[in-house]
Enzyme design. Sequence first.
Site, PDB file in Angstrom:
ATOM      1  N   GLU A 173      44.223  38.540  37.234  1.00  0.00           N
ATOM      2  CA  GLU A 173      45.413  37.668  36.927  1.00  0.00           C
ATOM      3  C   GLU A 173      45.580  37.444  35.651  1.00  0.00           C
ATOM      4  O   GLU A 173      46.422  37.220  34.851  1.00  0.00           O
ATOM      5  CB  GLU A 173      45.758  36.748  37.783  1.00  0.00           C
ATOM      6  CG  GLU A 173      47.284  36.134  38.014  1.00  0.00           C
ATOM      7  CD  GLU A 173      47.395  35.227  36.646  1.00  0.00           C
ATOM      8  OE1 GLU A 173      48.763  35.160  36.145  1.00  0.00           O
ATOM      9  OE2 GLU A 173      46.691  34.435  36.367  1.00  0.00           O
ATOM     10  N   ASP A 230      40.156  36.268  40.259  1.00  0.00           N
ATOM     11  CA  ASP A 230      39.360  36.271  39.042  1.00  0.00           C
ATOM     12  C   ASP A 230      39.079  35.072  38.565  1.00  0.00           C
ATOM     13  O   ASP A 230      39.708  33.880  38.522  1.00  0.00           O
ATOM     14  CB  ASP A 230      40.222  37.135  37.889  1.00  0.00           C
ATOM     15  CG  ASP A 230      41.312  36.937  37.553  1.00  0.00           C
ATOM     16  OD1 ASP A 230      42.049  36.458  38.354  1.00  0.00           O
ATOM     17  OD2 ASP A 230      41.841  37.003  36.386  1.00  0.00           O
TER      18      ASP A 230
HETATM   19 ZN   LIG Z   1      45.078  30.591  34.608  1.00  0.00          ZN
HETATM   20 ZN   LIG Z   2      45.857  30.871  37.746  1.00  0.00          ZN
END
Ligand SMILES: [Zn+2]
Ligand SMILES: [Zn+2]
Length: 424
Positions: free
Chosen positions: A164, A98
């Site tokens: 994440e 991401d």
């Molecule tokens: Zn980051």
């Molecule tokens: Zn990262």
Amino acid sequence: MTRLVQFALLLTAVCGMAQGSALEQEYQDIEEKVITWRRDIHQNPELSNREFKTAEKIATHLRSLGMEVQTGIAHTGVVGILKGNNPGKVIALRADIDALPVTERNDLPFKSTVTSEFLGEKVGVMHACGHDTHVAILMGVAEILSKNKDKINGTVKFIFQPAEEGAPPGEEGGAALMIKEGVLQNPDVDAIFGLHINSQTPVGVIRYKSGGTMASAQRFTINVKGKQSHGSQPWSGVDPILISAKIIDGLQTIVSREMNLTNEAAVITVGKIKSGVRSNIIPESAEMIGTIRTLDYDMQKQLNKRMEEMVPAIAKAYGGEATIEIVTNTAITYNKPELVTQMLPTMERVAGKENVQTQNAITGAEDFSYYQEKVPGFFFFLGGMTPGTTESYPHHTPDFLIDDSGLLLGVKTLTEMSLDYLNQ
Ligand SMILES: [Zn+2]
Ligand SMILES: [Zn+2]
């Protein structure tokens, strides 16, 4: 030493060398592809839980390698399963995919000009944490390993993980959701490796820490209840602002007086405090929120326990009441020392001994930690700073920049670590 043993050792040495050199050519051949993938993904970043096109590109690539591919895991996650020609253990390799709501300021031919909506606002989108490089590196590892199935004893699981950086409010996502959806099972994973590119580590260098590497992040909320009164007559009320001040003070003494800071670091930060409406009213209540960072589970347990004891006790001492709620956002990124010891020779062989360096713990958090709660794992940092430069911009900023020339070492390291782990 018998003749037979000598012969076996010689054969192993020769085969080992042959294998290394065979792959060396493959590494050289794949570098340009990896850089092209990285630039394409950089130019087309997508926010957490919205990585639709990125996931499609990954899945298409993995399918083209003849791998079993699962899509739509934890929303947009992709998993590739590569079975070696011989049975053995299962190693998982993880890349997060991401991007962030940051507007890129770099002047690059592959600069991102993408915009999107985030929390109701129009924002620029940028791979400002370098997850574009993680995707490209792991796609490269997948290609090389899938062409060398005869060298694999066991199975390699390629985990391309969304979100994440955190799922949007009200949504689940990231490593925790992938685990919930069974990514570490069927086949069951024996160990997991992951890397993070770093804009402030020179290209060619790998940094790691054994044990607690990145912190667990916990969020806390404290509600203080006092008794409202006129600001001129504090004796007829209970002041929640004063109690809050005492609580903040008390919390900091847990870190400074009760934690063994020679073991690991610990942080308590009150990030927001809200109370009152005007100058001459002592308000009824106060609310505080903050973050806790720890690198050791015993210290975390002790610190949480003391916060839960201290907050109501301080409020009570001043005639009020207070509650505290602690929510864990991320676990400790804990590199199992035995696994680090086992894999270090591989890293040193690939990068050169002098280029594999230890580093201090980081009080930032990483959701790779959730995998490490379930299976032994090793998470390390890969240099992405242009050789010869001494200054670079930190992650999550508009000027954040990663030098492409650092990616190949990531491909080599993860490939060789996988082979060595499975074949040892
Ligand atoms: Zn980051
Ligand atoms: Zn990262």
